[in-house]
Design a protein around this motif. Structure first.
Motif, PDB file in Angstrom:
ATOM      1  N   ASN A 341       0.838  -1.193   0.000  1.00 18.25           N
ATOM      2  CA  ASN A 341       0.000   0.000   0.000  1.00 18.25           C
ATOM      3  C   ASN A 341       0.878   1.249   0.000  1.00 18.25           C
ATOM      4  O   ASN A 341       1.769   1.381   0.840  1.00 18.25           O
ATOM      5  CB  ASN A 341      -0.915   0.003   1.223  1.00 18.25           C
ATOM      6  N   ILE A 342       0.614   2.157  -0.942  1.00 19.24           N
ATOM      7  CA  ILE A 342       1.472   3.319  -1.159  1.00 19.24           C
ATOM      8  C   ILE A 342       0.629   4.555  -1.468  1.00 19.24           C
ATOM      9  O   ILE A 342      -0.591   4.492  -1.577  1.00 19.24           O
ATOM     10  CB  ILE A 342       2.466   3.074  -2.317  1.00 19.24           C
ATOM     11  N   SER A 343       1.300   5.685  -1.613  1.00 15.58           N
ATOM     12  CA  SER A 343       0.723   6.948  -2.107  1.00 15.58           C
ATOM     13  C   SER A 343      -0.469   7.448  -1.288  1.00 15.58           C
ATOM     14  O   SER A 343      -1.569   7.623  -1.819  1.00 15.58           O
ATOM     15  CB  SER A 343       0.324   6.814  -3.586  1.00 15.58           C
ATOM     16  N   PRO A 344      -0.291   7.688   0.004  1.00 20.12           N
ATOM     17  CA  PRO A 344      -1.412   8.160   0.820  1.00 20.12           C
ATOM     18  C   PRO A 344      -1.811   9.594   0.494  1.00 20.12           C
ATOM     19  O   PRO A 344      -0.975  10.448   0.192  1.00 20.12           O
ATOM     20  CB  PRO A 344      -0.858   8.059   2.249  1.00 20.12           C
ATOM     21  N   SER A 345      -3.102   9.838   0.566  1.00 19.21           N
ATOM     22  CA  SER A 345      -3.654  11.193   0.464  1.00 19.21           C
ATOM     23  C   SER A 345      -4.782  11.293   1.476  1.00 19.21           C
ATOM     24  O   SER A 345      -5.681  10.440   1.502  1.00 19.21           O
ATOM     25  CB  SER A 345      -4.185  11.471  -0.948  1.00 19.21           C
ATOM     26  N   LEU A 353      -8.880   8.374   3.870  1.00 21.51           N
ATOM     27  CA  LEU A 353      -7.530   8.163   3.356  1.00 21.51           C
ATOM     28  C   LEU A 353      -7.651   7.470   2.004  1.00 21.51           C
ATOM     29  O   LEU A 353      -8.256   6.402   1.900  1.00 21.51           O
ATOM     30  CB  LEU A 353      -6.714   7.279   4.310  1.00 21.51           C
ATOM     31  N   ALA A 354      -7.102   8.091   0.966  1.00 18.57           N
ATOM     32  CA  ALA A 354      -7.011   7.450  -0.347  1.00 18.57           C
ATOM     33  C   ALA A 354      -5.590   6.937  -0.517  1.00 18.57           C
ATOM     34  O   ALA A 354      -4.629   7.579  -0.090  1.00 18.57           O
ATOM     35  CB  ALA A 354      -7.370   8.431  -1.449  1.00 18.57           C
ATOM     36  N   TYR A 355      -5.449   5.790  -1.144  1.00 19.11           N
ATOM     37  CA  TYR A 355      -4.120   5.240  -1.372  1.00 19.11           C
ATOM     38  C   TYR A 355      -4.189   4.212  -2.495  1.00 19.11           C
ATOM     39  O   TYR A 355      -5.273   3.847  -2.969  1.00 19.11           O
ATOM     40  CB  TYR A 355      -3.550   4.606  -0.093  1.00 19.11           C
ATOM     41  N   ILE A 356      -3.025   3.751  -2.935  1.00 21.70           N
ATOM     42  CA  ILE A 356      -2.940   2.754  -3.987  1.00 21.70           C
ATOM     43  C   ILE A 356      -2.507   1.436  -3.372  1.00 21.70           C
ATOM     44  O   ILE A 356      -1.533   1.378  -2.623  1.00 21.70           O
ATOM     45  CB  ILE A 356      -1.939   3.177  -5.082  1.00 21.70           C
ATOM     46  N   SER A 357      -3.234   0.375  -3.689  1.00 15.70           N
ATOM     47  CA  SER A 357      -2.923  -0.956  -3.193  1.00 15.70           C
ATOM     48  C   SER A 357      -2.653  -1.886  -4.369  1.00 15.70           C
ATOM     49  O   SER A 357      -3.393  -1.865  -5.364  1.00 15.70           O
ATOM     50  CB  SER A 357      -4.088  -1.508  -2.355  1.00 15.70           C
ATOM     51  N   GLY A 360      -2.864  -8.570  -6.593  1.00 14.55           N
ATOM     52  CA  GLY A 360      -2.650  -9.524  -7.674  1.00 14.55           C
ATOM     53  C   GLY A 360      -1.965  -8.930  -8.882  1.00 14.55           C
ATOM     54  O   GLY A 360      -2.304  -9.265 -10.026  1.00 14.55           O
ATOM     55  N   GLY A 361      -1.046  -8.018  -8.656  1.00 11.78           N
ATOM     56  CA  GLY A 361      -0.332  -7.383  -9.759  1.00 11.78           C
ATOM     57  C   GLY A 361      -0.995  -6.134 -10.301  1.00 11.78           C
ATOM     58  O   GLY A 361      -0.417  -5.426 -11.135  1.00 11.78           O
ATOM     59  N   ALA A 362      -2.215  -5.843  -9.866  1.00 11.60           N
ATOM     60  CA  ALA A 362      -2.929  -4.631 -10.300  1.00 11.60           C
ATOM     61  C   ALA A 362      -2.816  -3.564  -9.220  1.00 11.60           C
ATOM     62  O   ALA A 362      -2.863  -3.869  -8.024  1.00 11.60           O
ATOM     63  CB  ALA A 362      -4.396  -4.953 -10.562  1.00 11.60           C
ATOM     64  N   PHE A 363      -2.663  -2.330  -9.646  1.00  9.42           N
ATOM     65  CA  PHE A 363      -2.595  -1.194  -8.723  1.00  9.42           C
ATOM     66  C   PHE A 363      -3.940  -0.484  -8.729  1.00  9.42           C
ATOM     67  O   PHE A 363      -4.344   0.082  -9.745  1.00  9.42           O
ATOM     68  CB  PHE A 363      -1.460  -0.247  -9.126  1.00  9.42           C
ATOM     69  N   LYS A 364      -4.630  -0.519  -7.587  1.00  6.49           N
ATOM     70  CA  LYS A 364      -5.992  -0.008  -7.514  1.00  6.49           C
ATOM     71  C   LYS A 364      -6.123   1.082  -6.455  1.00  6.49           C
ATOM     72  O   LYS A 364      -5.455   1.048  -5.423  1.00  6.49           O
ATOM     73  CB  LYS A 364      -6.967  -1.148  -7.181  1.00  6.49           C
ATOM     74  N   LEU A 365      -7.024   2.022  -6.751  1.00  7.98           N
ATOM     75  CA  LEU A 365      -7.315   3.104  -5.827  1.00  7.98           C
ATOM     76  C   LEU A 365      -8.263   2.607  -4.738  1.00  7.98           C
ATOM     77  O   LEU A 365      -9.349   2.094  -5.030  1.00  7.98           O
ATOM     78  CB  LEU A 365      -7.940   4.281  -6.579  1.00  7.98           C
ATOM     79  N   TYR A 366      -7.832   2.764  -3.492  1.00 10.63           N
ATOM     80  CA  TYR A 366      -8.644   2.416  -2.326  1.00 10.63           C
ATOM     81  C   TYR A 366      -8.982   3.679  -1.549  1.00 10.63           C
ATOM     82  O   TYR A 366      -8.211   4.646  -1.544  1.00 10.63           O
ATOM     83  CB  TYR A 366      -7.883   1.458  -1.402  1.00 10.63           C
ATOM     84  N   VAL A 367     -10.123   3.644  -0.883  1.00 13.48           N
ATOM     85  CA  VAL A 367     -10.513   4.710   0.031  1.00 13.48           C
ATOM     86  C   VAL A 367     -10.845   4.082   1.378  1.00 13.48           C
ATOM     87  O   VAL A 367     -11.648   3.136   1.457  1.00 13.48           O
ATOM     88  CB  VAL A 367     -11.716   5.516  -0.497  1.00 13.48           C
ATOM     89  N   MET A 368     -10.211   4.597   2.449  1.00 15.51           N
ATOM     90  CA  MET A 368     -10.421   4.085   3.795  1.00 15.51           C
ATOM     91  C   MET A 368     -11.163   5.106   4.638  1.00 15.51           C
ATOM     92  O   MET A 368     -10.848   6.300   4.608  1.00 15.51           O
ATOM     93  CB  MET A 368      -9.078   3.770   4.468  1.00 15.51           C
TER      94      MET A 368
END
Length: 439
Positions: A341-345, A353-357, A360-368
């Protein structure tokens, strides 16, 4: 995207490919970009509670160089809060009292009307009025006298007025975004309207430019430039074009993030060995180290109240997001779902908190949800990066890939409404959403 995202910056001389954001970002190839690209907005998805609104074509819109009503409608639709009602081509100006029964039949809850008039001196008089169709009430209006170059800004301010009147929240349509492009061998830093239009070049360089970050006042951009053949942090005055050197210490200097008071920045420096977090005065000077860590700490992001700094660290063996007091001390882990998990905003209101997770090899935008710790993926793409919240905390801008090309997107926090702001023949990256503009 690569799997080795926590690493030191490769030498630009060794690799001519464009640089992704911060120490976590590796270099990848990209197609050439046009110097200027018109943007198109494609809104996809349906929200659960969209307000039906009719935006009647303004009187004089057809002869105006900017179609004010269309810009207002696109802004409101992109917010995810509104659903446009077909006006049937009815042209109404701000002086007309609408037949509210007719607009109720069209299922509109509200109606905006207005006019655009070219004055003798070449400027434009723009006026509008907002109606509550359900209650038959005049909700007020505004008038502007502006040059042709400010017509888009006026349309965004009208959309802001409507958004605030009908939702109680401040609109973000007159704010700005920054992003980076690569055209052949040149990198450019752009400033544009929040809808991606009206791009203005702030900086161009044959060496990579990465990590643009708006100051809280909206007047300056911090960024990292490789023009000295190494990553160096500058602050750039948007209006004058003047800039000042902030961090050029031994090793790499990267990942600038403004404190909410605008007096200091958090940066990642390798001056004392591994990449670590420091704070430094906004005018430069001697940096202050936040903590001691055996791992790589990078990608700082201040909380809205300025009390905490979220960041990425591999101290636990894989990159995860942590937070630490802005004055330093012990770090607390924030992300536990997923192994990368990277790139926190952090949203300005402190709730999200938005971040990139990497999944399975895909980089997806998550919101916590920071109060509950619940996190959800809000995209169906696989190469998302660099999320940044709108100043009202209601939207996120991020970069991704669609059909093999990079695109700039906005999304509501639930992922239900997305809008693509993509160059017709080019790609963009590294977006950062600026603060509210002073009226």
């Amino acid at each position: 995207m690569t799997t080795d995202r926590i690493s030191k910056f490769p030498s630009p001389a060794a690799s001519p490919l464009p640089v992704r954001r911060q120490l976590l970002a590796a270099l990848i190839a990209t197609p050439s970009l046009p110097v200027l690209a018109q943007f198109r907005i494609e809104v996809k998805g349906v929200g659960l509670t969209q307000l039906p609104i009719a935006i009647a074509p303004f009187r004089g819109d057809a002869q105006a160089p900017q179609k004010i009503a269309a810009i207002v409608q696109a802004d409101l639709e992109r917010s995810g809060q509104f659903r446009a009602v077909d006006t049937g081509g009815a042209v109404l100006d701000e002086t007309a009292r609408p037949d509210v029964a007719l607009w109720r039949q069209k299922s509109a809850d509200s109606l905006a009307t207005g006019s655009v008039t070219r004055l003798a001196d070449g400027r434009y008089d723009v006026r509008f009025r907002l109606w509550d169709v359900v209650k038959g009430q005049d909700l007020g209006g505004q008038s502007f006298v502006v040059t042709q170059g400010d017509l888009r800004l006026v349309a965004h301010r009208i959309a802001d007025f409507i958004y605030e009147k009908l939702t109680g929240e401040r609109g973000v349509f007159s704010t700005r975004i920054a992003y980076v492009t690569k055209t052949g061998g040149r990198y450019s830093l752009w400033v544009a309207d929040a809808d991606g239009e009206n791009s203005q070049s702030a900086l161009s360089s044959p060496e990579p430019i990465i990590s643009p970050a708006w100051s809280p006042s909206g007047g300056q951009l911090a960024y990292v430039s490789f023009e000295s053949r190494k990553p160096v942090v500058y602050v750039h005055d948007v209006a004058s074009g003047r800039r000042r050197l902030i961090a050029n210490f031994r090793g790499s200097n990267s990942a600038p993030a403004w404190a909410p008071d605008g007096k200091s920045l958090a940066v990642t420096l390798s001056r004392d060995g591994g990449s670590q977090l420091y704070t430094i005065d906004a005018n430069g000077g001697e940096p202050r180290r936040l903590m001691q860590s055996p791992g790589i700490d990078t990608e700082p992001a201040f909380s809205g109240d300025g009390r905490s700094i979220y960041f990425v660290s591999d101290r636990g063996g894989a990159p995860q997001i942590y937070k630490v007091s802005a004055s330093g001390g012990n770090a607390e882990r924030v992300t536990f779902t997923g192994s990368y998990n990277i790139s926190p905003s952090v949203s300005p209101d402190g709730r999200w908190l938005a971040y990139i997770s990497r999944v399975g090899g895909a980089f997806k935008l998550y919101v916590m949800n920071l109060s509950s710790g619940t996190a959800n993926a809000i995209t169906d793409t696989s190469a998302d990066e660099n999320p940044s919240f709108a100043p009202n905390s209601k939207l996120i801008v991020y970069a991704t890939q669609q059909q093999g090309r990079e695109a700039l997107m906005t999304s509501t926090l639930d992922g239900k409404i997305k809008a693509r702001l993509a160059g017709q023949a080019g790609d963009i990256r590294e977006p950062d959403w600026g603060p509210f503009q002073k009226q």
